[in-house]
Design a protein around this motif. Structure first.
Motif, PDB file in Angstrom:
ATOM      1  N   GLU A 407       0.894  -5.492  -7.443  1.00 29.09           N
ATOM      2  CA  GLU A 407       0.229  -4.270  -6.993  1.00 29.09           C
ATOM      3  C   GLU A 407      -1.102  -4.069  -7.710  1.00 29.09           C
ATOM      4  O   GLU A 407      -2.121  -3.733  -7.088  1.00 29.09           O
ATOM      5  CB  GLU A 407       1.149  -3.080  -7.242  1.00 29.09           C
ATOM      6  CG  GLU A 407       0.604  -1.746  -6.788  1.00 29.09           C
ATOM      7  CD  GLU A 407       1.584  -0.610  -7.031  1.00 29.09           C
ATOM      8  OE1 GLU A 407       1.638   0.305  -6.204  1.00 29.09           O
ATOM      9  OE2 GLU A 407       2.303  -0.641  -8.064  1.00 29.09           O
ATOM     10  N   HIS A 499      -0.511  -8.189   0.451  1.00 29.78           N
ATOM     11  CA  HIS A 499      -0.602  -6.778   0.105  1.00 29.78           C
ATOM     12  C   HIS A 499      -1.992  -6.251   0.470  1.00 29.78           C
ATOM     13  O   HIS A 499      -2.981  -6.997   0.432  1.00 29.78           O
ATOM     14  CB  HIS A 499      -0.391  -6.563  -1.400  1.00 29.78           C
ATOM     15  CG  HIS A 499       0.918  -7.074  -1.908  1.00 29.78           C
ATOM     16  ND1 HIS A 499       2.135  -6.628  -1.460  1.00 29.78           N
ATOM     17  CD2 HIS A 499       1.204  -8.011  -2.866  1.00 29.78           C
ATOM     18  CE1 HIS A 499       3.112  -7.248  -2.108  1.00 29.78           C
ATOM     19  NE2 HIS A 499       2.564  -8.099  -2.962  1.00 29.78           N
ATOM     20  N   LEU A 504       2.207  -2.220  -0.027  1.00 29.50           N
ATOM     21  CA  LEU A 504       2.869  -3.420  -0.525  1.00 29.50           C
ATOM     22  C   LEU A 504       3.667  -4.066   0.610  1.00 29.50           C
ATOM     23  O   LEU A 504       4.487  -3.404   1.253  1.00 29.50           O
ATOM     24  CB  LEU A 504       3.803  -3.069  -1.687  1.00 29.50           C
ATOM     25  CG  LEU A 504       3.118  -2.615  -2.979  1.00 29.50           C
ATOM     26  CD1 LEU A 504       4.158  -2.138  -3.995  1.00 29.50           C
ATOM     27  CD2 LEU A 504       2.279  -3.734  -3.575  1.00 29.50           C
TER      28      LEU A 504
END
Length: 540
Positions: A407, A499, A504
């Motif tokens: 992330e 992503h 995500l």
């Protein structure tokens, strides 16, 4: 006539018993020869020294590789660095060898995939025991694997020039530099290198992505079941750990200079055996492993990690395509050797690693109770609810750090970042079957994806039809990523979306393949909130 036919047949039979030489290759060190694989599909050059080390250079960066006259026979694949095994301590101190597997018929120049083995930084090697090349090289990539120093020889970190830390990581950097200098001679493209690794090897890959020392050495990276953001990636008090290890041998000191003197004089067998009686999961829990560290700066000494990985990834991220993965039941491996006593200790201590910091012990205890209640309710941790402990180990040590790193990178860099979640349970989940008490549990244990990437000597059983589909899908996607930076350039069997900065996207890799959102979202949010507030961002 019959006699002639017999001679021909015997000759063909005998040829299969004798290694056939591969084409000679000239590298900076000299000329070397390898052998042709038994099926004739690729060339093997194994056991090539890419650097040197000995007792006089312990705990430091390796020395340059040797040169030779004549032809070096690169056919000895049984090198490994000193480590504990069921047969005792095996390995040699001068263990820095590299293996190169080259498709015989593919068009050059070829993409390179460099594998970094796992083993908690204390065991493992780059040989075909695990890292069998067949599944990958058939996709027209060169596979490279190698050894790096382990345990005290690779990761003693005393904060002094004689033992600055991260010798094992510096071995990895030396291997990557060797590849840049020499891989073209094997038909490889030095501008198209992808590094990948599993467990401690995956964490190594993540650390190399964070490091300034590796700029220009690779183009892409794949991190399996590891992360530089996990609590076991960095040793926050390496001198204390070094002191604890030699205390098991009867020595008592916390002075770095005295510790260096001790470690220099001890045999590598003593260093390996000092903590060999403690299972790896318990060494992790007890902070008993010598791990990578943040190095102090010394004139003339190149560092690999000048700061915590989180800070390096934040301030100087590499803008390269990345891929992350974890399995859904990582923790099965880590509960296998739990006992009534170790479970009792789990109830007495907090659950956090040294990568978190709290305003007070009361705050830490309060948050630990909240986490325990999330996983175990009002019950004590016991054999009765040990699968909940497995889930905790899965999330804390692997799944959530991987997600948080993916992330972070997806929001920081412009290059694509992919993640997959491996849930397949088939005939090659060897870790779950061979090394745990839970062979019939659903899902994939820590390391269970390995044998769908490599044909390993450790698991000689025939590949069944269902497993073959998984092998073909996974290796096709990994090698596509290595070639193009995109695992599904042709949208088959589905389009794997990376992503985005605000979403995500995960590929769920099981009996079927599908795209989905973050796994275990409530658990992810629990740990994310904890790390946002309590992540340690400085080292004493």
């Amino acid at each position: 006539m019959k006699c002639g036919k017999r001679i021909v047949l015997f000759t063909l039979f005998a040829m299969n018993l004798v290694d056939q030489p591969a084409p000679e290759v000239t590298i900076e060190q000299g000329i070397l020869s390898g052998k042709i694989s038994t099926d004739g599909s690729f060339f093997e050059y194994v056991g090539i020294p890419y650097a040197t080390t000995n007792s006089s250079t312990r705990f430091k960066a390796p020395l340059p590789p040797p040169k030779w006259k004549g032809v070096f026979k690169a056919v000895d694949e049984f090198y490994q660095c000193p480590q504990n095994t069921p047969l005792g301590v095996l390995g040699v101190e001068d263990c820095l060898k590299i293996n190169v597997y080259v498709p015989a018929q593919a068009k050059r120049p070829l993409p390179i995939m460099v594998y970094i083995h796992g083993g908690a930084f204390i065991m493992g090697n780059g040989g075909k025991t695990i890292v069998g090349p067949h599944f990958l090289v058939k996709h027209d990539v060169i596979l490279v694997s190698f050894n790096y120093r382990l345990g005290a020889l690779g990761f003693l970190c005393l904060g002094i020039k004689e033992a600055p830390g991260n010798a094992g990581l510096k071995d990895q950097v030396a291997a990557l530099r060797w590849i840049q200098k020499n891989i073209a001679a094997f038909g490889g493209d030095p501008d198209n290198v992808t590094i990948f690794g599993t467990s401690a090897g995956g964490t190594s890959v993540s650390l190399l992505v964070a490091s300034d020392a590796t700029n220009g050495l690779f183009k892409r990276a794949i991190v399996h079941s590891g992360s530089s953001l996990t609590n076991w990636a960095i040793n926050y008090n390496p001198v204390s750990v070094a002191s604890s290890i030699v205390s098991m041998l009867g020595y008592d000191t916390k002075e770095p200079e005295k510790l260096y003197e001790l470690y220099s004089k001890l045999s590598y067998k003593d260093l390996v055996l000092a903590s060999a009686h403690i299972p790896i999961p318990q060494l992790m829990v007890q902070n008993g492993l010598l791990l990578p560290c943040v190095e102090k700066t010394f004139p003339g000494v190149e560092s690999v990690l000048s700061d915590l990985p989180y800070n390096l990834l934040t301030n100087k991220p590499k803008n390269i395509p990345l891929m992350y993965s974890s399995t859904d039941r990582e923790g099965l491996f880590f509960i296998d050797q739990e006992t009534e006593e170790t479970l009792h200790q789990c109830n007495k201590r907090t659950l956090f690693g040294e990568d978190l910091i709290f305003a007070s012990k009361d705050e830490e205890n309060k948050l630990s109770r909240k986490v325990k209640e999330y996983y175990f309710g009002k019950e004590q941790i016991s054999e009765k609810n040990i699968m909940k402990l497995s889930d905790l180990y899965t999330h804390l040590n692997f799944e959530v750090p991987m997600i948080l790193e993916a992330e972070k990178m997806a929001r920081t860099i412009d290059a694509p970042v992919y993640s997959y979640y491996f849930t397949y349970s088939g005939g090659r989940n060897f870790v779950k079957v061979a090394t745990t008490r839970y062979p019939n549990e659903k899902g994939a244990c820590h390391g269970d994806d390995l044998l769908y990437i490599f044909n390993s000597l450790v698991w000689p059983y025939r590949v069944n039809d269902k497993d073959k589909i998984i092998i073909d899908r996974l290796t096709t996607m990994l090698t596509n990523f290595a070639k193009y930076g995109n695992p599904t350039p042709n949208d088959l069997p589905l389009k794997w979306a990376p992503h985005s900065k605000d979403q995500l996207n995960f590929l769920y890799f099981g009996d079927e393949m599908k795209m989905g959102s973050v796994p275990n979202p409530d658990t992810y949010q629990l740990w994310k909130d904890i790390y946002i507030k309590h992540r340690k961002t400085t080292v004493d």
